[in-house]
Each structure stands twice: as structure tokens, then as C-alpha cells.
Design a protein around this motif. Structure first.
Motif, PDB file in Angstrom:
ATOM      1  N   GLU A  71      14.173  36.106   7.036  1.00 16.24           N
ATOM      2  CA  GLU A  71      14.143  36.604   8.408  1.00 16.24           C
ATOM      3  C   GLU A  71      14.768  37.994   8.485  1.00 16.24           C
ATOM      4  O   GLU A  71      15.702  38.316   7.736  1.00 16.24           O
ATOM      5  N   ALA A 123      18.361  40.934  15.203  1.00 18.76           N
ATOM      6  CA  ALA A 123      17.938  39.592  15.552  1.00 18.76           C
ATOM      7  C   ALA A 123      18.893  39.049  16.614  1.00 18.76           C
ATOM      8  O   ALA A 123      20.089  39.361  16.620  1.00 18.76           O
ATOM      9  N   ASN A 124      18.367  38.217  17.510  1.00 15.08           N
ATOM     10  CA  ASN A 124      19.199  37.667  18.579  1.00 15.08           C
ATOM     11  C   ASN A 124      20.404  36.913  18.017  1.00 15.08           C
ATOM     12  O   ASN A 124      21.488  36.925  18.613  1.00 15.08           O
ATOM     13  N   TYR A 154      17.348  41.831   5.589  1.00 17.76           N
ATOM     14  CA  TYR A 154      16.773  40.509   5.763  1.00 17.76           C
ATOM     15  C   TYR A 154      17.740  39.498   5.154  1.00 17.76           C
ATOM     16  O   TYR A 154      18.609  39.840   4.360  1.00 17.76           O
TER      17      TYR A 154
END
Length: 120
Positions: free
Chosen positions: A46, A60-61, A37
Motif C-alpha cells: 500500500e 494514506a489516511n 510504500y
């Protein structure tokens, strides 16, 4: 209790690379997922990347194609190779271990975090 300890953060220029390491105090075969994260100032934490004990990965994108999560079973460690770093990648990066259905270690464990700063 499970300890997870991160290392490898630092200061790097825009476009540079860093590799973060996370060492767990138990066999990573007992850990269902290990996650990276990050939390930037003023933003929510995130999820960046995940690797399961079966070796499946997810990203994550915002980091797909630039970051790679991997594991070394013999060292009970997980790594995050970060390439083509951008200033918006600047954050404290945390390692997380999610242990489920283990008679002794079930729980969710966090490291202390390591600072990554990308200068423009």
C-alpha cells in the motif's frame, strides 16, 4: 538505471518513533514523485506517502498526522518520519522513485525494503 536505497528500519515499541531514509542515485529533481510504500505479511503493498519534485505531499489516511515525508535536495534523499507508531504499522517499507519524461531515466524504481516492527 536509478538505484534507491532505504535505511532506518528496526524494532520499536508501541507509541515510539522511527525515521526512514531513502537515497537516490540521481538528482531528485529528475524524479517526479518519490513514494513510500509498505507491505505487511499477507497483505497487499500500500502507498503510505508521496512527495513530488515540487514539494507537494500526500498521505494514506491511516498515517495522516503521524507520518511526515520530507526531502533533502542536496543529499538526493527522502525521509519518512514516523511518530506514534502502532503495531499495525509493522511492515516492510519500500522507497519508490517514479521518473517520467526523462530522456535517460524514465521508469519506476524500487528499493530493497526495510523492516519496521512495532511491538505492543
Amino acid at each position: 538505471q536509478v538505484q534507491v536505497v532505504e535505511s532506518g528500519g528496526g524494532l520499536v515499541q508501541d507509541g515510539g518513533s522511527l525515521r526512514l531514509s531513502c537515497a537516490a542515485s540521481i538528482s531528485i529533481f529528475r524524479i517526479n514523485t518519490m513514494n513510500w510504500y509498505r507491505q505487511a505479511p499477507g497483505k497487499q503493498r500500500e502507498l503510505v506517502a508521496t512527495i513530488t519534485n515540487g514539494g507537494s505531499t500526500n498521505y494514506a489516511n491511516s498515517v495522516k498526522g503521524r507520518f511526515t515525508i520530507s526531502r533533502d535536495n542536496a543529499k538526493n534523499s527522502v525521509y519518512l518520519q514516523m511518530n506514534t507508531l502502532k503495531p499495525e504499522d509493522t511492515a516492510v517499507y519500500y522507497c519508490n522513485a517514479d521518473v517520467r519524461a526523462d530522456y535517460r531515466y524514465t521508469g519506476n524504481y524500487w528499493g530493497q525494503g526495510t523492516q519496521v516492527t512495532v511491538s505492543s
